[in-house]
Design a protein around this motif. Structure first.
Motif, PDB file in Angstrom:
ATOM      1  N   TYR A 181       0.820  -1.212   0.000  1.00 44.95           N
ATOM      2  CA  TYR A 181       0.000   0.000   0.000  1.00 44.95           C
ATOM      3  C   TYR A 181       0.855   1.264   0.000  1.00 44.95           C
ATOM      4  CZ  TYR A 181      -3.904  -3.121   0.939  1.00 44.95           C
ATOM      5  OH  TYR A 181      -4.832  -4.125   0.835  1.00 44.95           O
ATOM      6  N   VAL A 182       1.944   1.227   0.740  1.00 45.63           N
ATOM      7  CA  VAL A 182       2.864   2.373   0.732  1.00 45.63           C
ATOM      8  C   VAL A 182       3.504   2.517  -0.647  1.00 45.63           C
ATOM      9  CG1 VAL A 182       5.009   3.302   1.679  1.00 45.63           C
ATOM     10  CG2 VAL A 182       3.307   2.284   3.207  1.00 45.63           C
ATOM     11  N   ALA A 183       3.881   1.394  -1.255  1.00 51.80           N
ATOM     12  CA  ALA A 183       4.493   1.435  -2.585  1.00 51.80           C
ATOM     13  C   ALA A 183       3.528   2.025  -3.609  1.00 51.80           C
ATOM     14  CB  ALA A 183       4.916   0.031  -3.001  1.00 51.80           C
ATOM     15  N   ILE A 184       2.264   1.619  -3.540  1.00 49.83           N
ATOM     16  CA  ILE A 184       1.267   2.147  -4.478  1.00 49.83           C
ATOM     17  C   ILE A 184       1.051   3.635  -4.245  1.00 49.83           C
ATOM     18  CG2 ILE A 184      -1.160   2.033  -5.150  1.00 49.83           C
ATOM     19  CD1 ILE A 184      -1.027  -1.000  -4.508  1.00 49.83           C
ATOM     20  N   ALA A 185       1.010   4.048  -2.974  1.00 45.46           N
ATOM     21  CA  ALA A 185       0.855   5.471  -2.664  1.00 45.46           C
ATOM     22  C   ALA A 185       2.036   6.279  -3.191  1.00 45.46           C
ATOM     23  CB  ALA A 185       0.707   5.665  -1.155  1.00 45.46           C
ATOM     24  N   LEU A 186       3.245   5.755  -3.057  1.00 47.57           N
ATOM     25  CA  LEU A 186       4.428   6.424  -3.592  1.00 47.57           C
ATOM     26  C   LEU A 186       4.354   6.548  -5.109  1.00 47.57           C
ATOM     27  CD1 LEU A 186       7.269   4.766  -1.452  1.00 47.57           C
ATOM     28  CD2 LEU A 186       6.538   7.170  -1.374  1.00 47.57           C
TER      29      LEU A 186
END
Length: 218
Positions: A181-186
């Protein structure tokens, strides 16, 4: 791709009907820069987080489709660029556009069949992307009859596109060490920045010209 073509086609058709090759070329180049900036940013960022995104959204059983997804992503920007050149020929010589379209479709069908036969799904995906590149080659030459593309002033745009590619590489590296989820947000945040960087200088004058032309219509 079809929506982008239809949205830009009226302006291209008016310029070609007026016989102004230079103005048509400036509009065409500005359109290409904006489309490529946005789509290259999206393609690079989606490729960077393809693995965690696919497994998170669809489950680990779909991990094997990540490479196919990453390859097919590149079909989108190439398809829209070929569509922009197709617009030019469509407005200036509809019959020629039809003949080129038949050649392009035939080439895609043949390359997909060969690619699938010898290399399976990956070969099919590569053939589809390569067919879009070939379509660009087919359309660019005849389109030069109707447009005079500016040859200078692209270095700054290209540099900012490359900065966006570098940002995607950073996101890809960070994605290996964080949650999906953090990767997608980035990727979403980075993609927005990477898309805006190259087009800030071109977007405002393009919109102003479009507004002036629309205001002149009866």
């Amino acid at each position: 791709a079809d929506m982008a073509q239809r949205g830009i086609f009226p302006s291209v058709a008016r310029l070609i009907a007026a016989g102004d090759r230079l103005a048509t070329g400036r509009f065409q180049m500005a359109s290409i820069k904006i489309v490529l900036a946005v789509l290259l940013a999206a393609t690079c960022m989606l490729s960077a987080v393809a693995a965690p995104m696919v497994t998170t959204l669809f489950g680990p059983q779909w991990q094997g489709s990540v490479l196919l997804f990453q390859i097919l992503l590149w079909r989108v920007p190439f398809s829209i660029v070929s569509g922009l050149y197709r617009n030019v020929i469509w407005a200036g010589a509809p019959g020629l556009e039809g003949r080129i379209g038949v050649i392009s479709a035939g080439t895609m069908i043949a390359s997909v069949l060969v690619g699938t036969y010898y290399f399976g799904a990956v070969g099919c995906a590569v053939a589809m992307v390569a067919s879009e590149l070939f379509a660009i080659v087919l359309y660019v030459g005849p389109a030069r009859r109707f447009v005079e593309l500016p040859s200078a002033g692209h270095a700054s745009w290209l540099l900012r596109v490359l900065i966006g590619v570098g940002m995607a590489l950073v996101v890809h590296e960070l994605a290996q060490h964080t949650t999906a989820y953090v990767a997608i947000a980035l990727a979403v945040a980075g993609g927005g920045i990477a898309a805006l960087l190259p087009i800030i200088e071109d977007l405002r004058p393009l919109l102003r010209r479009r507004a002036r032309r629309d205001a002149e219509l009866p």
